[in-house]
Design an enzyme around this catalytic site. Structure first.
Site, PDB file in Angstrom:
ATOM      1  N   THR A  17     -37.263 -21.730 -52.213  1.00 53.30           N
ATOM      2  CA  THR A  17     -36.994 -22.907 -53.212  1.00 53.30           C
ATOM      3  C   THR A  17     -35.597 -23.037 -53.743  1.00 53.30           C
ATOM      4  O   THR A  17     -34.694 -22.085 -53.529  1.00 53.30           O
ATOM      5  CB  THR A  17     -37.867 -22.457 -54.466  1.00 53.30           C
ATOM      6  OG1 THR A  17     -37.364 -21.189 -55.089  1.00 53.30           O
ATOM      7  CG2 THR A  17     -39.266 -22.278 -53.992  1.00 53.30           C
ATOM      8  N   ASP A  18     -35.234 -23.947 -54.416  1.00 56.59           N
ATOM      9  CA  ASP A  18     -33.919 -24.150 -55.150  1.00 56.59           C
ATOM     10  C   ASP A  18     -33.878 -23.317 -56.536  1.00 56.59           C
ATOM     11  O   ASP A  18     -35.019 -22.828 -56.747  1.00 56.59           O
ATOM     12  CB  ASP A  18     -33.507 -25.629 -55.017  1.00 56.59           C
ATOM     13  CG  ASP A  18     -34.220 -26.395 -56.058  1.00 56.59           C
ATOM     14  OD1 ASP A  18     -35.322 -25.679 -56.907  1.00 56.59           O
ATOM     15  OD2 ASP A  18     -34.274 -27.533 -55.788  1.00 56.59           O
ATOM     16  N   VAL A  19     -32.843 -23.553 -57.376  1.00 51.96           N
ATOM     17  CA  VAL A  19     -32.855 -22.935 -58.409  1.00 51.96           C
ATOM     18  C   VAL A  19     -33.772 -23.365 -59.395  1.00 51.96           C
ATOM     19  O   VAL A  19     -34.293 -22.631 -60.290  1.00 51.96           O
ATOM     20  CB  VAL A  19     -31.327 -23.093 -59.093  1.00 51.96           C
ATOM     21  CG1 VAL A  19     -31.149 -24.526 -59.663  1.00 51.96           C
ATOM     22  CG2 VAL A  19     -31.158 -22.197 -60.344  1.00 51.96           C
TER      23      VAL A  19
END
Length: 124
Positions: free
Chosen positions: A10-12
């Protein structure tokens, strides 16, 4: 094939990073071979991606369980096309078609071996 979304996917914001959908599909394609007691790397060559069309339909998020479904669209002498879809429960979140070609170990396009062609034909 079922895949759990981990933090590294995932991203942030906890949303699956766009390129990881391709990774999930790659794992599912390899797993098709492994489940049949085969390897995606054959004695005389291997398959490589030639063309991909992808549609990102919904966001998948950290912790979710996804399922990748793979179906054969068409097969030719040296290439084949798959439809791969990723679902969260019954909701489709991603879809792609991928054209794969068979290359010998010298990098030349070659006919798919008949045993592999029969195996791939069963993916319909």
């Amino acid at each position: 094939m079922k895949i759990r979304v981990y933090y590294e996917d995932t991203d942030v914001g906890g949303v699956v990073y766009h390129s990881n959908y391709l990774n999930f599909c790659e794992r599912a394609r390899s797993q098709l071979f492994f489940d049949a007691g085969r390897s995606p790397i054959l004695e005389g060559g291997h398959f490589v991606a030639k063309h991909i069309e992808a549609d990102y339909l919904k966001s998948a998020k950290f912790g979710e369980l996804l399922e990748v479904k793979t179906h054969l669209v068409k097969i030719k002498n040296a290439s084949f096309t798959l439809l791969q879809q990723i679902f969260r429960d019954d909701e489709k979140v991603f879809e792609m078609t991928i054209d794969l070609v068979y290359l010998d170990f010298e990098g030349n396009m070659s006919k798919i071996p008949s045993s592999e062609k029969a195996f791939l034909s069963d993916l319909q």
